[in-house]
Design an enzyme around this catalytic site. Structure first.
Site, PDB file in Angstrom:
ATOM      1  N   PHE A 181      -0.945  -2.225  21.215  1.00 19.78           N
ATOM      2  CA  PHE A 181       0.221  -2.399  22.113  1.00 19.78           C
ATOM      3  C   PHE A 181       1.327  -3.228  21.457  1.00 19.78           C
ATOM      4  O   PHE A 181       1.877  -4.150  22.079  1.00 19.78           O
ATOM      5  CB  PHE A 181      -0.165  -3.101  23.423  1.00 19.78           C
ATOM      6  CG  PHE A 181      -1.287  -2.469  24.197  1.00 19.78           C
ATOM      7  CD1 PHE A 181      -1.428  -1.096  24.283  1.00 19.78           C
ATOM      8  CD2 PHE A 181      -2.223  -3.272  24.867  1.00 19.78           C
ATOM      9  CE1 PHE A 181      -2.463  -0.528  25.010  1.00 19.78           C
ATOM     10  CE2 PHE A 181      -3.255  -2.714  25.604  1.00 19.78           C
ATOM     11  CZ  PHE A 181      -3.376  -1.328  25.675  1.00 19.78           C
ATOM     12  N   ILE A 182       1.648  -2.951  20.215  1.00 17.94           N
ATOM     13  CA  ILE A 182       2.618  -3.802  19.517  1.00 17.94           C
ATOM     14  C   ILE A 182       4.039  -3.257  19.698  1.00 17.94           C
ATOM     15  O   ILE A 182       4.413  -2.225  19.126  1.00 17.94           O
ATOM     16  CB  ILE A 182       2.256  -3.947  18.019  1.00 17.94           C
ATOM     17  CG1 ILE A 182       0.811  -4.478  17.891  1.00 17.94           C
ATOM     18  CG2 ILE A 182       3.250  -4.870  17.318  1.00 17.94           C
ATOM     19  CD1 ILE A 182       0.517  -5.768  18.662  1.00 17.94           C
ATOM     20  N   GLY A 214     -10.019  -5.700  21.628  1.00 21.12           N
ATOM     21  CA  GLY A 214     -11.013  -6.540  22.300  1.00 21.12           C
ATOM     22  C   GLY A 214     -10.492  -7.930  22.640  1.00 21.12           C
ATOM     23  O   GLY A 214     -11.263  -8.793  23.063  1.00 21.12           O
ATOM     24  N   ALA A 215      -9.227  -8.188  22.436  1.00 18.92           N
ATOM     25  CA  ALA A 215      -8.674  -9.526  22.682  1.00 18.92           C
ATOM     26  C   ALA A 215      -7.257  -9.411  23.242  1.00 18.92           C
ATOM     27  O   ALA A 215      -6.276  -9.398  22.500  1.00 18.92           O
ATOM     28  CB  ALA A 215      -8.661 -10.353  21.392  1.00 18.92           C
ATOM     29  N   ASP A 270       5.448 -19.358  25.036  1.00 18.08           N
ATOM     30  CA  ASP A 270       6.186 -20.169  26.030  1.00 18.08           C
ATOM     31  C   ASP A 270       7.625 -19.650  26.126  1.00 18.08           C
ATOM     32  O   ASP A 270       8.170 -19.484  27.221  1.00 18.08           O
ATOM     33  CB  ASP A 270       6.241 -21.645  25.611  1.00 18.08           C
ATOM     34  CG  ASP A 270       4.900 -22.354  25.796  1.00 18.08           C
ATOM     35  OD1 ASP A 270       3.996 -21.775  26.420  1.00 18.08           O
ATOM     36  OD2 ASP A 270       4.779 -23.493  25.301  1.00 18.08           O
ATOM     37  N   GLU A 284       2.941 -10.304  27.794  1.00 14.36           N
ATOM     38  CA  GLU A 284       3.196 -11.724  27.536  1.00 14.36           C
ATOM     39  C   GLU A 284       2.367 -12.626  28.475  1.00 14.36           C
ATOM     40  O   GLU A 284       2.777 -13.714  28.846  1.00 14.36           O
ATOM     41  CB  GLU A 284       4.688 -12.041  27.605  1.00 14.36           C
ATOM     42  CG  GLU A 284       5.470 -11.179  26.612  1.00 14.36           C
ATOM     43  CD  GLU A 284       6.719 -11.802  26.078  1.00 14.36           C
ATOM     44  OE1 GLU A 284       6.748 -13.028  25.932  1.00 14.36           O
ATOM     45  OE2 GLU A 284       7.658 -11.057  25.780  1.00 14.36           O
ATOM     46  N   SER A 337      -0.072 -12.062  35.293  1.00 13.14           N
ATOM     47  CA  SER A 337       0.162 -13.068  36.344  1.00 13.14           C
ATOM     48  C   SER A 337      -1.062 -13.980  36.483  1.00 13.14           C
ATOM     49  O   SER A 337      -0.931 -15.188  36.729  1.00 13.14           O
ATOM     50  CB  SER A 337       0.424 -12.378  37.684  1.00 13.14           C
ATOM     51  OG  SER A 337       1.680 -11.741  37.665  1.00 13.14           O
ATOM     52  N   GLN A 394      12.375   1.613  48.480  1.00 11.85           N
ATOM     53  CA  GLN A 394      12.260   1.800  49.939  1.00 11.85           C
ATOM     54  C   GLN A 394      13.645   1.963  50.574  1.00 11.85           C
ATOM     55  O   GLN A 394      13.868   2.852  51.404  1.00 11.85           O
ATOM     56  CB  GLN A 394      11.529   0.582  50.538  1.00 11.85           C
ATOM     57  CG  GLN A 394      10.984   0.818  51.926  1.00 11.85           C
ATOM     58  CD  GLN A 394       9.865   1.866  51.928  1.00 11.85           C
ATOM     59  OE1 GLN A 394       9.247   2.140  50.910  1.00 11.85           O
ATOM     60  NE2 GLN A 394       9.649   2.474  53.082  1.00 11.85           N
ATOM     61  N   SER A 408      -6.072 -10.741  27.121  1.00 12.73           N
ATOM     62  CA  SER A 408      -5.875 -12.048  27.766  1.00 12.73           C
ATOM     63  C   SER A 408      -6.576 -13.150  26.976  1.00 12.73           C
ATOM     64  O   SER A 408      -6.070 -14.264  26.854  1.00 12.73           O
ATOM     65  CB  SER A 408      -6.426 -12.011  29.201  1.00 12.73           C
ATOM     66  OG  SER A 408      -5.609 -11.200  30.012  1.00 12.73           O
TER      67      SER A 408
HETATM   68  N1  CAA Z   1       1.876 -24.528  22.721  1.00 12.74           N
HETATM   69  C1  CAA Z   1       1.193 -25.207  21.733  1.00 12.74           C
HETATM   70  N2  CAA Z   1      -0.156 -25.378  21.768  1.00 12.74           N
HETATM   71  C2  CAA Z   1      -0.805 -24.863  22.818  1.00 12.74           C
HETATM   72  C3  CAA Z   1      -0.153 -24.158  23.856  1.00 12.74           C
HETATM   73  C4  CAA Z   1       1.241 -24.005  23.769  1.00 12.74           C
HETATM   74  N3  CAA Z   1       1.910 -23.359  24.722  1.00 12.74           N
HETATM   75  N4  CAA Z   1      -1.069 -23.766  24.765  1.00 12.74           N
HETATM   76  C5  CAA Z   1      -2.251 -24.210  24.324  1.00 12.74           C
HETATM   77  N5  CAA Z   1      -2.098 -24.859  23.158  1.00 12.74           N
HETATM   78  C6  CAA Z   1      -3.144 -25.491  22.330  1.00 12.74           C
HETATM   79  C7  CAA Z   1      -4.133 -26.249  23.206  1.00 12.74           C
HETATM   80  O1  CAA Z   1      -3.704 -27.584  23.411  1.00 12.74           O
HETATM   81  C8  CAA Z   1      -5.392 -26.175  22.372  1.00 12.74           C
HETATM   82  O2  CAA Z   1      -5.303 -27.136  21.339  1.00 12.74           O
HETATM   83  P1  CAA Z   1      -6.564 -28.115  21.012  1.00 12.74           P
HETATM   84  O3  CAA Z   1      -7.704 -27.189  20.731  1.00 12.74           O
HETATM   85  O4  CAA Z   1      -6.124 -28.891  19.820  1.00 12.74           O
HETATM   86  O5  CAA Z   1      -6.787 -28.925  22.243  1.00 12.74           O
HETATM   87  C9  CAA Z   1      -5.302 -24.813  21.710  1.00 12.74           C
HETATM   88  O6  CAA Z   1      -3.911 -24.452  21.735  1.00 12.74           O
HETATM   89  C10 CAA Z   1      -6.083 -23.737  22.427  1.00 12.74           C
HETATM   90  O7  CAA Z   1      -5.668 -23.729  23.786  1.00 12.74           O
HETATM   91  P2  CAA Z   1      -6.660 -23.329  24.956  1.00 12.74           P
HETATM   92  O8  CAA Z   1      -7.943 -24.077  24.779  1.00 12.74           O
HETATM   93  O9  CAA Z   1      -5.932 -23.494  26.244  1.00 12.74           O
HETATM   94  O10 CAA Z   1      -6.936 -21.788  24.607  1.00 12.74           O
HETATM   95  P3  CAA Z   1      -7.778 -20.679  25.357  1.00 12.74           P
HETATM   96  O11 CAA Z   1      -8.479 -19.915  24.329  1.00 12.74           O
HETATM   97  O12 CAA Z   1      -8.553 -21.304  26.472  1.00 12.74           O
HETATM   98  O13 CAA Z   1      -6.664 -19.673  25.957  1.00 12.74           O
HETATM   99  C11 CAA Z   1      -4.891 -18.808  27.258  1.00 12.74           C
HETATM  100  C12 CAA Z   1      -5.571 -20.025  26.588  1.00 12.74           C
HETATM  101  C13 CAA Z   1      -3.817 -19.456  28.079  1.00 12.74           C
HETATM  102  C14 CAA Z   1      -5.787 -17.997  28.159  1.00 12.74           C
HETATM  103  C15 CAA Z   1      -4.290 -17.935  26.135  1.00 12.74           C
HETATM  104  O14 CAA Z   1      -5.313 -17.227  25.466  1.00 12.74           O
HETATM  105  C16 CAA Z   1      -3.281 -16.947  26.652  1.00 12.74           C
HETATM  106  O15 CAA Z   1      -2.131 -17.303  26.890  1.00 12.74           O
HETATM  107  N6  CAA Z   1      -3.694 -15.664  26.817  1.00 12.74           N
HETATM  108  C17 CAA Z   1      -2.750 -14.606  27.118  1.00 12.74           C
HETATM  109  C18 CAA Z   1      -2.319 -13.952  25.848  1.00 12.74           C
HETATM  110  C19 CAA Z   1      -0.994 -13.290  26.012  1.00 12.74           C
HETATM  111  O16 CAA Z   1      -0.091 -13.775  26.663  1.00 12.74           O
HETATM  112  N7  CAA Z   1      -0.854 -12.189  25.316  1.00 12.74           N
HETATM  113  C20 CAA Z   1       0.391 -11.504  25.272  1.00 12.74           C
HETATM  114  C21 CAA Z   1       0.508 -10.755  23.988  1.00 12.74           C
HETATM  115  S1  CAA Z   1       2.098 -10.661  23.353  1.00 12.74           S
HETATM  116  C22 CAA Z   1       2.927  -9.534  24.236  1.00 12.74           C
HETATM  117  O17 CAA Z   1       2.564  -9.110  25.289  1.00 12.74           O
HETATM  118  C23 CAA Z   1       4.219  -9.212  23.618  1.00 12.74           C
HETATM  119  C24 CAA Z   1       4.777  -7.883  23.798  1.00 12.74           C
HETATM  120  O18 CAA Z   1       4.156  -6.874  23.965  1.00 12.74           O
HETATM  121  C25 CAA Z   1       6.228  -7.789  23.690  1.00 12.74           C
END
Ligand code: CAA
Length: 381
Positions: free
Chosen positions: A156-157, A129-130, A240, A363, A366, A336, A132
């Site tokens: 999806f780990i 359920g979590a 990041d 990760e 887009s 293609q 994006s």
């Molecule tokens: N570094 C450090 N701190 C950060 C940060 C970063 N890059 N980005 C945000 N923060 C901080 C913010 O400053 C904020 O801090 P404060 O509350 O103190 O101000 C806090 O973290 C929360 O940030 P947001 O309010 O921006 O958080 P959000 O809930 O609105 O969500 C989002 C932001 C960008 C949508 C985030 O949820 C996201 O990136 N979602 C995508 C998840 C994702 O990429 N999943 C991939 C799973 S792993 C994978 O795919 C691996 C694999 O299979 C190999």
């Protein structure tokens, strides 16, 4: 002198390229067919330093920094996306989360093992359920004296079927929302940890993926990464660097597809001339080369900034967005240009096309990258 890369990284680039061509390329088809990377190949990648390339020497890494990591990943991506995926999930995501979060005691306990691939790691953030909306994860951690008791599930780990350890994210104070999220290192033998069957995926065969279930799993508090409540920032800071690595992977995979397309266009003749004589083909190749060049420079720029200690959240998102979308376009063009053969299992192009599709999803999709980029711009306004 190369104006972008210093001499030591050019040397690294050459040696990884030679290793990949000699040791991994012959296995690329077998990995696809058996959906498994042989342990001997993992050991060879470790021996070549590929699990530790970007991490500091003090923790058992090679000390080449993020730029060095990206240079190596670009070469590793050339033969089969799964080789990089196992490194990216283990020392890339799992190792980086430990490096970012600490404390030193946890770094000392796990980083040398991860960076030498004596242990394989996984990074467990996503839940059914979590995805994006990672901040809304429901896995719960309850403190019980010197332990935490964790219940919930992850989905999806990457590496889960083969991993020895997992960095997992659970909420220890749900009333605080994402500020209750806390990170832990969990060993495979932890009581209450259950690993689901291998997921069946469109591509990335060889890189295994599964669900995790935590049934009142007991984890000593000494396994916590960072402080209670720091977990979400550790997760996002780790991503990041994960996104940067995925962008570097996309550049390398796209470059290989471009080279194959150029070769095919030169040698495949129709209507009495090589298909490369047609402007329709030339434009596909020219656009691919231009975008790959731009994506590569974005990767090197973001990685160099990270090595200088800059926060790269927005740049990593831009780079991941552009490089993975570039890979998608280049893979499509490669099919293609190869015509019917591009669609056949006999050739590797169709595998690369399937493997490329996930890059725009995992990760952070887009769409999520665009949200991150826009959030940075609007916050500065
Ligand atoms: N570094 C450090 N701190 C950060 C940060 C970063 N890059 N980005 C945000 N923060 C901080 C913010 O400053 C904020 O801090 P404060 O509350 O103190 O101000 C806090 O973290 C929360 O940030 P947001 O309010 O921006 O958080 P959000 O809930 O609105 O969500 C989002 C932001 C960008 C949508 C985030 O949820 C996201 O990136 N979602 C995508 C998840 C994702 O990429 N999943 C991939 C799973 S792993 C994978 O795919 C691996 C694999 O299979 C190999």
């Amino acid at each position: 002198m190369n104006p972008v890369l210093p001499d030591d990284l050019l040397l690294l680039q050459r040696s990884v390229r030679q290793f990949v061509d000699a040791a991994l390329a012959p296995l690329a088809k077998q990995v696809e067919e058996r959906d498994e990377i042989p342990r001997s190949a993992i050991d060879a990648m470790a021996e070549a330093g590929l699990f530790g390339v970007g991490h500091p020497e003090g923790w058992g890494g090679q000390g080449f920094g993020k730029l060095g990591y990206c240079v190596a990943v670009e070469q590793l991506a050339r033969v089969n996306a799964s080789f990089w995926n196992i490194v990216g999930g283990s020392s890339g995501l799992c190792g980086t989360a430990i490096a970012v979060g600490g404390p030193d005691e946890v770094r000392r306990r796990y980083l040398p093992q991860l960076l030498s691939a004596r242990k394989i790691g996984a990074y467990a953030l996503s839940e059914p359920g979590a995805g994006s909306d990672a901040g809304s994860l429901r896995t719960a951690a309850r403190r019980d004296r010197d332990d935490y008791v964790i219940s919930g599930a992850k989905t999806f780990i990457t590496n889960a079927p083969i991993a020895d350890l997992f960095v997992i994210f659970a909420n220890a104070a749900p009333d605080k929302g994402s500020k209750g999220i806390t990170a832990f290192v969990v060993e495979r033998a932890a009581p209450g940890l259950e690993i689901g069957p291998n997921d069946e995926k469109m591509g990335l065969h060889g890189s295994t993926t599964a669900q995790l279930f935590f049934n009142d799993m007991r984890v000593p508090a000494t396994q916590r990464v960072g402080d209670e409540g720091d977990g979400f920032k550790i997760a996002l800071a780790t991503l990041d660097f994960g996104r940067l690595g995925l962008a570097a992977h996309s550049v390398g995979a796209a470059q290989r597809l471009l080279e194959a397309s150029v070769e095919h266009a030169r040698t495949r003749a129709q209507f009495g001339k090589p298909i490369a004589a047609n402007q329709g083909i030339q434009w596909l190749i020219a656009d691919a080369a231009t975008e790959i060049h731009a994506a590569r420079l974005m990767v090197y720029d973001a990685a160099s900034r990270a090595d200088r200690g800059e926060r790269i959240t927005q740049r990593a998102a831009m780079t991941k967005l552009f490089a993975t979308e570039t890979l998608g376009r280049v893979a499509d063009a490669a099919v293609q240009i190869h015509g019917g053969m591009g669609y056949m299992r006999e050739l590797w192009i169709e595998r690369a096309y399937r493997d490329a599709r996930i890059a725009r999803i995992y990760e952070g999709t887009s769409e999520i990258q665009r949200l991150v980029i826009a959030a940075g711009l609007l916050a500065d306004a």
